[in-house]
Design a protein around this motif. Structure first.
Motif, PDB file in Angstrom:
ATOM      1  N   ASN A  40       0.823  -1.212   0.000  1.00 22.98           N
ATOM      2  CA  ASN A  40       0.000   0.000   0.000  1.00 22.98           C
ATOM      3  C   ASN A  40       0.858   1.264   0.000  1.00 22.98           C
ATOM      4  O   ASN A  40       0.509   2.266  -0.627  1.00 22.98           O
ATOM      5  CB  ASN A  40      -0.926   0.000   1.215  1.00 22.98           C
ATOM      6  N   LYS A  43       2.126   1.773  -3.511  1.00 19.78           N
ATOM      7  CA  LYS A  43       1.027   2.261  -4.369  1.00 19.78           C
ATOM      8  C   LYS A  43       0.741   3.735  -4.099  1.00 19.78           C
ATOM      9  O   LYS A  43       0.526   4.519  -5.030  1.00 19.78           O
ATOM     10  CB  LYS A  43      -0.242   1.435  -4.106  1.00 19.78           C
ATOM     11  N   LEU A  48      -1.323   5.383  -6.999  1.00 23.39           N
ATOM     12  CA  LEU A  48      -2.375   4.406  -7.269  1.00 23.39           C
ATOM     13  C   LEU A  48      -3.406   4.409  -6.143  1.00 23.39           C
ATOM     14  O   LEU A  48      -3.143   4.895  -5.040  1.00 23.39           O
ATOM     15  CB  LEU A  48      -1.759   3.003  -7.419  1.00 23.39           C
ATOM     16  N   GLU A  49      -4.552   3.851  -6.407  1.00 27.83           N
ATOM     17  CA  GLU A  49      -5.639   3.837  -5.419  1.00 27.83           C
ATOM     18  C   GLU A  49      -5.315   2.855  -4.295  1.00 27.83           C
ATOM     19  O   GLU A  49      -4.906   1.715  -4.539  1.00 27.83           O
ATOM     20  CB  GLU A  49      -6.951   3.446  -6.097  1.00 27.83           C
TER      21      GLU A  49
END
Length: 345
Positions: A40, A43, A48-49
């Motif tokens: 995460n 990302k 990114l989401e």
């Protein structure tokens, strides 16, 4: 044989510390009072989401804090290595010329006298009133020490060292006097500031610390060669074409700016400027062309890891990072000194 061994160690040091900087930076983004997960974090870094508030935590809180920790750690270690070369003493520390003590007086003065105005200046250049007071206190101290140590024969390093000790003692007394008149809330703020902390990290502080660090890193090639020559002695350095007075002035200004700004944005953080250059010197040798950049790398790694420990050891509570560096650095430094003593016996 010795030259080949040191060359090999320099190569190893560059690779190991470069890798350690990447790993410690990722750990700083990943770990904390909330564990975000390595995937995460990566990302969020590339936009990114990600679930929940992960992106906001990484981009607005942890990334500025990691960048500030790396910049301040690199600056403190680099300034320590420069001062150790200038004083020709491997146990010299940035606090020797009184910058840290002067900054403490400035910060304490602002806490005691300027509490009511803190809201006015909090938004000025992203620096709090306390940080501005610390920066001005550090600069004023260096100016005083430098003026007294400079005469018609140039700048005396010995006089500067003694002036630094005297100014540090005077600053400690002034800080004690301010603490005597402070109330409980002021005393708590003074104590926390003197323990060091990176919780105030923001884009402005990162840019200020990064800017000074960039200037210092760009000047490293010329400073490294000159400091190597200065190790032979000032007279020998002059005979070899080094403008010693100009070199000392430039180095002192750089150290004052680096340490003063570090103390202003992160408080008093102990042992990084003393321990890291000493460890790197034991590893790769005294050649400042390699010692200075590797010390900067080592300082960045040490403060990033110390900040991770400060945020995770007693999570969700957070320890002052200056306490962590002292707790980690002092025993390790004592063990190094004992090891060297036994080796020399």
């Amino acid at each position: 044989m010795l030259a080949r061994t040191r060359q090999s160690r320099r190569r190893q040091g560059t690779i190991v510390l470069g890798g350690a900087l990447v790993v410690s930076a990722l750990l700083s983004l990943w770990l904390g009072s909330v564990n975000l997960g390595a995937v995460n974090v990566l990302k969020a870094l590339v936009g990114l989401e990600v679930p929940g508030h992960t992106a906001q935590i990484v981009q607005a809180i942890r990334l500025p804090r990691a960048l500030l920790a790396a910049s301040v750690g690199a600056l403190l270690a680099l300034c320590g290595a420069i001062l150790q070369g200038l004083f020709r003493n491997p146990l010299a520390d940035p606090s020797l010329i009184g910058v840290t003590a002067g900054a403490s007086v400035g910060a304490s003065l602002m806490i005691v006298l300027g509490t009511g105005m803190s809201g006015v200046l909090t938004g000025v250049a992203g620096m709090s009133l306390v940080s501005l007071g610390a920066f001005l206190g550090g600069l004023l101290t260096v100016w005083l020490v430098y003026r007294v140590a400079t005469g018609i024969n140039g700048t005396s390093v010995a006089t500067m060292l003694l002036m630094g000790i005297a100014v540090s003692a005077l600053s400690a007394s002034a800080t004690g006097l301010l603490e005597y008149f402070a109330d409980n809330e002021m005393l708590r703020r003074i104590s926390l500031w003197r323990m060091g902390g990176l919780e105030g990290a923001n884009l402005t502080r990162v840019l200020l610390a990064g800017g000074i660090l960039t200037v210092a890193l760009l000047a490293l090639p010329s400073f490294g060669r000159a400091l190597n020559t200065l190790l032979l002695g000032e007279s020998q350095a002059r005979h070899l074409g080094v403008d010693v007075e100009r070199l000392k002035t430039r180095l002192i200004i750089l150290v004052a700016a680096g340490v003063g700004l570090s103390v202003a944005v992160a408080g008093s953080i102990a042992f990084v400027g003393l321990v890291v250059p000493h460890m790197i010197r034991l590893w790769v040798g005294p050649d400042h062309r390699y010692l200075l950049p590797l010390s900067a790398l080592g300082g960045a790694v040490l403060l990033l890891l110390a900040d991770v420990a400060a945020r995770t050891v007693m999570a969700p509570a957070e320890l002052p990072v200056g306490l962590v560096t002292a707790l980690l650095g002092a025993p390790f430094f004592i063990s190094l000194l004992r090891q060297r003593r036994f080796e020399g016996a």
